[in-house]
Enzyme design. Structure first.
Site, PDB file in Angstrom:
ATOM      1  CG  ASN A 850      -0.834  -4.958   1.563  1.00 28.05           C
ATOM      2  OD1 ASN A 850      -1.449  -5.096   2.779  1.00 28.05           O
ATOM      3  ND2 ASN A 850      -0.304  -6.166   0.837  1.00 28.05           N
ATOM      4  CE1 TYR A 851       1.636  -0.533  -1.319  1.00 30.55           C
ATOM      5  CE2 TYR A 851       1.776  -2.788  -2.132  1.00 30.55           C
ATOM      6  CZ  TYR A 851       2.195  -1.693  -1.265  1.00 30.55           C
ATOM      7  OH  TYR A 851       3.334  -2.155  -0.851  1.00 30.55           O
ATOM      8  CB  ILE A 852      -6.690  -1.065  -4.435  1.00 32.85           C
ATOM      9  CG1 ILE A 852      -5.882  -1.607  -5.798  1.00 32.85           C
ATOM     10  CG2 ILE A 852      -8.025  -0.688  -4.766  1.00 32.85           C
ATOM     11  CD1 ILE A 852      -6.486  -2.402  -6.648  1.00 32.85           C
TER      12      ILE A 852
END
EC number: 5.6.2.1
Length: 893
Positions: A850-852
């Site tokens: 979700n974030y990297i």
């Protein structure tokens, strides 16, 4: 949410508009600063065993409707932390003074050096080490941001100069000589509109005029030539289909820029769950020990509860029980309660007298029967299901075939929720076609509703990316049928999210400089805003959205209340609140001294429990302020930016070597640092201990194989005992005679099970092909290798563990080569075991998915020659196809 104070909830106390110098000075004396502005760092993280759960409250306003998975429709592609699956036990905290440390709190375990791939043998404390690393990463970010803006400025200057030169040149040309601009020659490429139209719908190309002198072939083509032309046409059709599959939308920046998401849209609607099938007459719920008959509508609710008795963390939850029984009783009142075997009415009024075990036993037996079905029968049922669902699996979106994400309407059942949701256990009612809104093209055929029903509404919302919508009864949330994660539209959403995070790196230095300056502002609103941005940037706090009166008291940064923040001088802050999806957020963090002082000001008397800390700030106001730095910038972009930038920085320093598992561990070590620095955590999985024990058992099994090989070497050359010493040939540490005996029994049982499964599979195939099954005698004969293995172990044990050399032409050299192979396998398993143990309290998946930026994972894969399959499952490879195909090893975030 409105920015006006009239829309805000009433509070007991509110901060003053400005902060006087006297107050500032007084706080300085109480919380001395060291003048060092350092990035925040979490001192502790992980699961906790106690918490003070607030009663549901409201701030008086609504928030966006959310989906069942806890996401909002707009935020679905930006999934946040995965829910904790393990129920947390709660106790009451004993803390009257929020400026003192919490008492009797079981704090989360400290992050260990091993968890971030560091050595324990270091004089620098782990918290300080992480803080130093984060500080260096942020300094690099500041330099990078300034450099990028200078580069953009230079390039913009060049573009302006070029446009000016072109304009001057055009002015110098005499008017008579000026020509109308030539029509640009269209170059066919994958992004052309023609390729967006299904092949069968394309108009046939006009036949080209052939010049007479170029004509070498006769007017009438031979049969062979016709066949050849048809083959060529078929090849062209196949190539066009391949081109359709390989449409690289990420290389066409014009796609998705406007608000209109589609021009034409066709789909077949949704599949409804089957109607409820009443239980057999022999299966009854018991009330006060008496079997009772229920109306089918009431029995369906009882069936739902009874079928999940094995889910103790739900059915033993008092809130779940209360909500279930409330809805169950409401249905009983509506349907006349129950009757006994003689037809006498039985009024069900107490949950404690209800016994759902007969229902569970029936359902459990049905599950076991289904599980025991032959593979051929399972495949047949699956094929039937796939055939029935096939028309709903795809839609035509602007003429392109796109996979639909979830085309099934949710069946009725008991709502579970996440975390400590106050509505857990309530009955999710069956969704009727009359609740369904269809979104489809104006010229498309509207799917037919089930017989005797009609749709609620037909829309042609070209700005929406949903196909079907309905409202559920638990939270009044809207549920949407969307395209699948690997569709163009979903991929574009993810792509834009990460590109927005990349854009933030050009502005992050200015944002940080400004909020550090405003931390000392005399204006309360500015100081609160700066403090909130600091917490969001440094500790990955969510901004916090508004909610309705009947929703859980979940909060984010902007909606933190007095009791959610505890200050521990000189600069430690303890956050303890229910975050997104009612999941507890507990962090003990070390903050900048000025931030500590500000929080103390924001909590000044007469504020007390229930009062908001950031009472001069709203989420919408915060995001409006952030958009001044960059178009579309909101608080949630910081989470994506910080994770991706940190990973990119760590990867630049990485030079992993060795085996693929060792390289994977190096990647996971970096990912783990990102998760810790960004505060992504999870509880230890229920099955973690069993998994670790199983892995340890595999390692011991390989070590035992090595022991057997060494004994065989000794049998071939007894002199080796003197050369290498007795210790070399002893049982490995941790393995004794009892372990050996149990392991031998397991190996024999495993061999028998393998033979049996193969036999059953072959029999199923014979039956499927209409042939006779093999007899039981055949299975007995096939068990001979397992019988021989058992006999061999018995002989060895009688001879005191002496093991004879095995295999064809065994030699010491061959056995030593086999030993080395086992060494490699053991090392690989140990690496994987250490990796798994280090990951038990850190949510690597949350960061990675979700974030990297997924392109960073692809870069690592290509740069260090590790198969992408080691990082992304098939589903994730489909979801991130744009990332896998769009970058090489030299790409930079």
């Amino acid at each position: 949410m409105s920015d006006s104070e009239d829309d805000r909830p009433l509070v007991k106390a509110k901060s003053k508009d400005t902060i006087s110098k006297a107050v500032d000075a007084a706080m300085d004396k109480q919380a001395p600063t060291n003048g060092h502005v350092a990035p925040g760092i979490s001192m502790a993280m992980g699961p906790v065993e106690v918490m003070d759960v607030d009663q549901p409250t409201t701030n008086g306003s609504k928030r966006k409707s959310s989906m069942a998975n806890g996401k909002t429709y707009k935020d679905e592609s930006d999934s946040d932390d995965a829910p904790l699956t393990k129920k947390r036990k709660t106790k009451v905290l004993d803390s009257d003074d929020d400026d003192k440390p919490l008492k009797r709190v079981v704090k989360p375990p400290k992050v260990t050096a091993a968890q971030i791939g560091e050595s324990d043998n270091d004089d620098i404390p782990l918290g300080e080490k992480l803080q130093q690393e984060k500080e260096m990463i942020e300094k690099r970010a500041d330099k990078e941001a300034a450099a990028l803006r200078r580069k953009d400025k230079v390039e913009e200057g060049k573009r302006k100069a070029k446009r000016q030169v072109e304009s001057d040149d055009e002015d110098d040309v005499p008017l008579a000589k000026k020509k109308a601009p030539a029509k640009a020659k269209k170059v066919k490429k994958e992004s052309d509109d023609e390729d967006d139209v299904p092949l069968k719908k394309k108009a046939p190309a006009k036949k080209a005029t052939v010049k007479e002198e170029d004509t070498a072939a006769p007017a009438k083509k031979s049969g062979k030539a016709k066949v050849k032309k048809e083959e060529e046409q078929t090849a062209e059709d196949d190539a066009a289909e391949d081109e359709e599959e390989e449409y690289r939308w990420w290389e066409d920046p014009s796609k998705g820029d406007g608000t209109v998401k589609w021009t034409t849209l066709e789909h077949n609607g949704v599949i409804f769950p089957p109607e409820y099938q009443p239980l057999p007459k022999s299966v009854k719920m018991l009330y006060d020990g008496v079997p009772v008959t229920l109306h089918p509508e009431a029995e369906e609710i009882a069936h739902a509860f009874g079928s999940m008795l094995n889910s103790t963390h739900n059915v033993e939850n008092p809130t779940f029980q209360k909500n279930f029984f409330g809805d169950f009783k409401e249905m009983l009142d509506k349907t006349g309660h129950a009757t006994d075997k003689n037809g006498n009415k039985v009024k069900i009024s107490k949950f404690e007298k209800c016994d759902f075990r007969p229902i569970f036993n029936y359902v459990d037996a049905e599950r076991a029967t289904k599980k025991a079905l032959p593979n051929a029968e399972k495949k047949k049922l699956k094929a039937e299901k796939d055939e029935m669902e096939a028309p709903f699996m795809y839609c035509q979106w602007d003429g392109r075939k796109q996979k639909v994400g979830n085309f099934r309407v949710e069946p009725p059942g008991l709502f579970r929720g996440r975390g400590e949701h106050p509505k857990t256990g309530k009955w999710k009612k069956r969704v009727a076609p009359e609740q369904i809104t269809i979104n489809i093209g104006k010229d498309a055929m509207v799917p037919r509703p089930p017989g005797g029903h009609k749709w609620k509404e037909i829309k042609h919302d070209q700005e929406g990316t949903w196909l079907v919508m309905w409202q559920e009864n638990i939270n009044g949330a809207y549920k949407y049928v969307m395209l699948a994660a690997n569709s163009d539209v979903k991929g574009q959403s993810d792509f834009k999210k990460f590109e927005k995070a990349r854009e933030l790196k050009k502005h992050i230095d200015r944002i940080r400089k400004d909020y550090h300056k405003e931390l000392k502002s005399e204006q309360m609103a500015e100081r609160q805003r700066a403090t909130a941005v600091y917490l969001i940037d440094q500790f990955a706090l969510r901004a916090g959205n508004e909610k309705g009166e009947d929703e859980a008291d979940t909060v984010g940064c902007c909606s933190l209340k007095f009791e959610h923040v505890t200050l521990k001088p000189p600069e430690t802050v303890i956050f303890d609140f229910l975050g997104k999806d009612s999941i507890r957020f507990y962090q003990e963090v070390k903050v900048d001294p000025q931030v500590f002082k500000n929080l103390k000001i924001f909590k000044r008397a007469p504020k007390t429990d229930g009062d908001e800390i950031f009472d001069r700030l709203t989420t919408s106001g915060l995001n409006k302020h952030l958009s001044n730095y960059m178009t579309g910038l909101t608080a949630k972009v910081f989470r994506t930016y910080n994770a991706s930038w940190t990973m990119a920085s760590l990867m630049k320093e990485m030079t992993p070597t060795g085996t693929i598992p060792e390289k994977v561990k190096a990647y996971n070590d970096a990912n783990r640092k990102v998760a810790i620095l960004c505060n992504h955590k999870r509880t230890v999985g229920v099955g973690h201990a069993a998994q670790m024990e199983k892995m340890e058992g595999k390692i011991d099994g390989l070590r035992y194989q090595q022991y057997r090989l060494k004994q065989q070497m000794l049998e071939l050359d007894p002199k080796l005992k003197k050369k290498r010493g007795q210790a070399y040939f002893d049982l490995p540490e941790g393995i004794d005679d009892e372990w050996v005996k149990n392991h031998q029994e397991e190996l024999v049982a495993e061999a028998r099970d393998k033979i049996r499964k193969k036999f059953e599979k072959e029999n199923e195939k014979l039956v499927a092909d209409g042939e006779k099954e093999m007899k039981a005698k055949e299975l007995e004969d096939r068990m001979e290798p397992a019988d021989e293995l058992e006999a061999k172990f018995k002989r060895e044990n009688k001879k005191g563990g002496k093991i004879e050399a095995e295999g064809k032409g065994p030699t010491v050299d061959k056995l030593e080569a086999a030993l080395e192979k086992l060494d490699t396998r053991i090392a690989t398993l140990k690496t994987q075991s250490e990796d798994r143990e280090s990951n038990k309290e850190v949510a690597l998946g949350t960061s990675k998915i979700n974030y990297i930026d997924p392109r960073l994972t692809v870069v690592f894969s290509k740069k260090f020659d590790v198969p992408i399959e080691r990082f992304f499952s098939k589903t994730l490879r489909d979801k991130f196809e744009w990332a896998v195909k769009s970058v090489d090893e030299d790409w930079n975030f």
